[in-house]
Structures are given as C-alpha cells and as structure tokens.
Design a protein around this motif. Structure first.
Motif, PDB file in Angstrom:
ATOM      1  N   SER A   1      43.419  37.167  42.812  1.00  0.00           N
ATOM      2  CA  SER A   1      42.603  35.771  42.186  1.00  0.00           C
ATOM      3  C   SER A   1      41.243  36.086  42.477  1.00  0.00           C
ATOM      4  O   SER A   1      40.478  35.089  42.031  1.00  0.00           O
ATOM      5  CB  SER A   1      43.343  34.853  42.969  1.00  0.00           C
ATOM      6  OG  SER A   1      44.696  34.286  42.721  1.00  0.00           O
ATOM      7  N   SER A   2      40.653  37.089  43.078  1.00  0.00           N
ATOM      8  CA  SER A   2      39.419  37.454  42.983  1.00  0.00           C
ATOM      9  C   SER A   2      38.950  38.738  42.608  1.00  0.00           C
ATOM     10  O   SER A   2      39.874  39.711  42.867  1.00  0.00           O
ATOM     11  CB  SER A   2      38.804  37.053  44.545  1.00  0.00           C
ATOM     12  OG  SER A   2      39.164  38.130  45.437  1.00  0.00           O
TER      13      SER A   2
ATOM     14  N   MET B   1      32.000  44.977  36.644  1.00  0.00           N
ATOM     15  CA  MET B   1      31.715  44.019  37.705  1.00  0.00           C
ATOM     16  C   MET B   1      32.571  44.275  38.853  1.00  0.00           C
ATOM     17  O   MET B   1      32.187  44.348  40.121  1.00  0.00           O
ATOM     18  CB  MET B   1      32.018  42.780  37.248  1.00  0.00           C
ATOM     19  CG  MET B   1      31.038  42.425  36.113  1.00  0.00           C
ATOM     20  SD  MET B   1      29.315  42.707  36.479  1.00  0.00           S
ATOM     21  CE  MET B   1      29.003  43.884  35.376  1.00  0.00           C
ATOM     22  N   ILE B   2      33.712  44.876  38.783  1.00  0.00           N
ATOM     23  CA  ILE B   2      34.681  45.280  39.799  1.00  0.00           C
ATOM     24  C   ILE B   2      33.917  46.245  40.646  1.00  0.00           C
ATOM     25  O   ILE B   2      34.004  46.690  41.968  1.00  0.00           O
ATOM     26  CB  ILE B   2      35.987  45.701  39.478  1.00  0.00           C
ATOM     27  CG1 ILE B   2      36.762  44.309  39.061  1.00  0.00           C
ATOM     28  CG2 ILE B   2      36.742  46.391  40.624  1.00  0.00           C
ATOM     29  CD1 ILE B   2      38.143  44.477  38.369  1.00  0.00           C
ATOM     30  N   GLY B   3      33.595  47.400  39.728  1.00  0.00           N
ATOM     31  CA  GLY B   3      32.817  48.502  40.166  1.00  0.00           C
ATOM     32  C   GLY B   3      31.559  48.218  41.128  1.00  0.00           C
ATOM     33  O   GLY B   3      31.063  48.962  42.242  1.00  0.00           O
TER      34      GLY B   3
ATOM     35  N   ARG C   1      48.180  36.071  33.712  1.00  0.00           N
ATOM     36  CA  ARG C   1      47.244  34.959  33.696  1.00  0.00           C
ATOM     37  C   ARG C   1      46.478  34.947  35.070  1.00  0.00           C
ATOM     38  O   ARG C   1      45.310  34.193  34.795  1.00  0.00           O
ATOM     39  CB  ARG C   1      48.377  33.718  33.913  1.00  0.00           C
ATOM     40  CG  ARG C   1      49.254  33.589  32.681  1.00  0.00           C
ATOM     41  CD  ARG C   1      50.500  32.454  32.709  1.00  0.00           C
ATOM     42  NE  ARG C   1      51.349  32.497  31.814  1.00  0.00           N
ATOM     43  CZ  ARG C   1      52.592  32.486  31.764  1.00  0.00           C
ATOM     44  NH1 ARG C   1      53.195  33.061  33.066  1.00  0.00           N
ATOM     45  NH2 ARG C   1      53.391  32.686  30.959  1.00  0.00           N
ATOM     46  N   VAL C   2      46.913  35.279  36.014  1.00  0.00           N
ATOM     47  CA  VAL C   2      45.960  35.348  37.303  1.00  0.00           C
ATOM     48  C   VAL C   2      44.767  36.367  36.998  1.00  0.00           C
ATOM     49  O   VAL C   2      43.574  35.793  37.158  1.00  0.00           O
ATOM     50  CB  VAL C   2      46.814  35.807  38.612  1.00  0.00           C
ATOM     51  CG1 VAL C   2      45.877  35.956  39.634  1.00  0.00           C
ATOM     52  CG2 VAL C   2      47.952  34.885  38.965  1.00  0.00           C
TER      53      VAL C   2
ATOM     54  N   LEU D   1      36.326  33.420  34.269  1.00  0.00           N
ATOM     55  CA  LEU D   1      35.966  32.288  35.417  1.00  0.00           C
ATOM     56  C   LEU D   1      34.929  33.209  36.275  1.00  0.00           C
ATOM     57  O   LEU D   1      34.369  32.355  37.039  1.00  0.00           O
ATOM     58  CB  LEU D   1      36.774  31.468  35.899  1.00  0.00           C
ATOM     59  CG  LEU D   1      37.749  30.835  35.052  1.00  0.00           C
ATOM     60  CD1 LEU D   1      38.747  29.797  35.921  1.00  0.00           C
ATOM     61  CD2 LEU D   1      36.915  29.721  34.059  1.00  0.00           C
ATOM     62  N   SER D   2      34.826  34.284  36.300  1.00  0.00           N
ATOM     63  CA  SER D   2      34.103  35.000  37.269  1.00  0.00           C
ATOM     64  C   SER D   2      32.477  34.733  36.789  1.00  0.00           C
ATOM     65  O   SER D   2      31.929  34.560  35.944  1.00  0.00           O
ATOM     66  CB  SER D   2      34.348  36.493  37.381  1.00  0.00           C
ATOM     67  OG  SER D   2      34.126  37.167  36.144  1.00  0.00           O
TER      68      SER D   2
END
Length: 267
Positions: free
Chosen positions: A68-69, A99-101, A187-188, A195-196
């Motif tokens: 969820s993050s 952005m995860i990177g 969905r998650v 929404l990030s």
C-alpha cells in the motif's frame, strides 16, 4: 520465500556486462520489456523481475499493508539486488517504477550507479504551480471505476494509456496484461500509484539520471518530464518521437538506443 521465485527473476545478456535492472509499471510485468531486451542483451547483463502481485510473481507473498506504499515495492527492488548481489546497477523504471527506483536508491545508494526513468511521474494530480495531468476528481473517478469493475476499466483505459490508436494491437496487449493481474492486488497498486506524491524524493537522487518522455503521453504529459528534469540536478531529458505511455512497446528501437547512449557499453 525464495526471492528468485517470489519475484520471477530472469537474467539475460552478457554475464560480464554492465547491469541493467528493468522494472515494470502498474498493471504490467517484465514481458513489457521484451521488445527492447534483444538489443540491450547485446551489451548488458539484463535483470528482469515481477513485483509481488504482478505477472508470474508468487501470490502467496502478497501483503496488502506492504504494497500500500511505494516503499513496499522499493523493498522488492532491494531484495532482488541482494539476492543476486547486484552492484553498479543502472535501474530502468517505467512509469511509477521510476519513483520506486528513487526510493530504492535512497535506501541503498551504494548499489545504484545510474537511473533511467521511462515516462515517469512523481505526482499525477494537478496542484497550484504543478501539472500532473489529472484533477483530484479525475483520479477519484478513475479509482472508483477501477474498483467497481476492474476488467471493464482495463478494457476501456488500456488503449487510452497506450495511445497509438492506429496500432490497436498495442492497446490490446496492455489490456491483456491488465486483465491478467489479480483485481484485488491491482486495486491496491493503483491507489498506491495514482495517489502517490514523490516530488520531494527527487532531490535525494544523486546518480546520473536519464529522463525519457514521449512526445505525447496522456499519463505523463511533457510538463511532468520537464518538472522531473528540473528537479534532478544534472539529469538528461530526452523526448522520444513516440506517443503513448509505453515507448518500450511502441518505439522499442528508440527506447533501447536512448538507454544505450546514456549508459554506454563498458560500464
């Protein structure tokens, strides 16, 4: 659980080549890279994987709280790096994976030497002084539609995201990829993605960075590419003569060439 099977890790290319770690975006899996893989494999050791909840990853490893993050997905990246003992990595992240990177590099900077962001967006929602491409109401409507009828949403949205209406097979491929994802997990990931807000994280990035944008992209308009480029000192911005949000599929030759030009072939 074994990380190799958990994240469906595959490795291709030169054993002794510079390492490229390719990370897919929402609703996708490592198969999205298949058209650039043959070219990249000529000069690099290419590592591909599926985030938990995507592709052929292990469903039993799914944890809603973790994913969820964006930090939960960054942990996947770091655990893949640890499992293969990857060093001097060029991280190639598509869409939200860019952005995860950034988050992964902030947590383990010694592992990463370069960053390639393919159609990145640090924030999808418009705010005063910032254009992300969507209003808050747009995103609320998108998520409501996705959560109420994921398969219908996928069939309607995938061709829009892909662009290239004159090449409907590309939109169909993305639709198939979306529909293959477990709806509850999707969905998650969707809420986590749309929404990030990773704008503040961009300033933590200190490695050489390439920002690849498309000439026309409804998900990450060119104002977003310009914002990301300006926020990362010394970054390089390249605009591909491509449309849509997935240039690795719609313009694989140009995408692979831009990556190779940035990274070089000797590490």
């Amino acid at each position: 659980m074994n990380i190799r099977s958990r994240n469906n890790i595959t490795v291709a290319g030169r054993v002794d080549g510079p390492v490229l770690l390719l990370a897919h975006g929402f609703g996708c899996d490592q198969n999205m890279w298949r058209l650039v893989l043959p070219t990249l494999a000529e000069n690099y050791r290419v590592v591909l994987f599926d985030y938990v909840g995507s592709g052929r990853s292990a469903p039993a490893a799914w944890d809603e709280e973790r994913y969820s993050s964006l930090e939960g997905y960054a942990l996947d990246v770091l655990e893949v790096c640890e499992e293969l003992d990857l060093r001097d990595v060029t991280f190639v992240g598509h869409s939200v994976s860019a952005m995860i990177g950034v988050l992964a590099a902030a947590q383990a900077p010694s592992r990463f030497s370069r960053m390639v962001m393919v159609a990145p967006s640090p924030r999808y929602i418009d705010e005063d002084g910032y254009r992300g491409g969507f209003t808050a109401d747009d995103i609320d409507e998108l998520l409501e539609s996705l959560e109420s009828n994921y398969l219908g949403w996928s069939a309607a949205m995938a061709p829009v995201i892909m662009g290239n209406a004159d090449r409907p097979e590309l939109g169909q491929e993305l639709t198939t990829s979306f529909c293959a994802t477990d709806p509850d997990m999707a969905r998650v990931f969707a809420r986590t993605t749309f929404l990030s807000d990773s704008r503040a994280d961009l300033k933590t990035l200190s490695v050489p960075t390439l920002v690849l944008e498309c000439r026309q992209d409804v998900i990450a308009p060119r104002e977003v590419g310009a914002y990301v480029h300006a926020a990362i000192p010394g970054s390089r911005l390249v605009t591909l003569e491509a449309t849509g949000h997935c240039p690795q599929l719609s313009a694989p030759e140009a995408t692979a060439a831009a990556i190779t030009d940035f990274v070089g072939t000797t590490g």
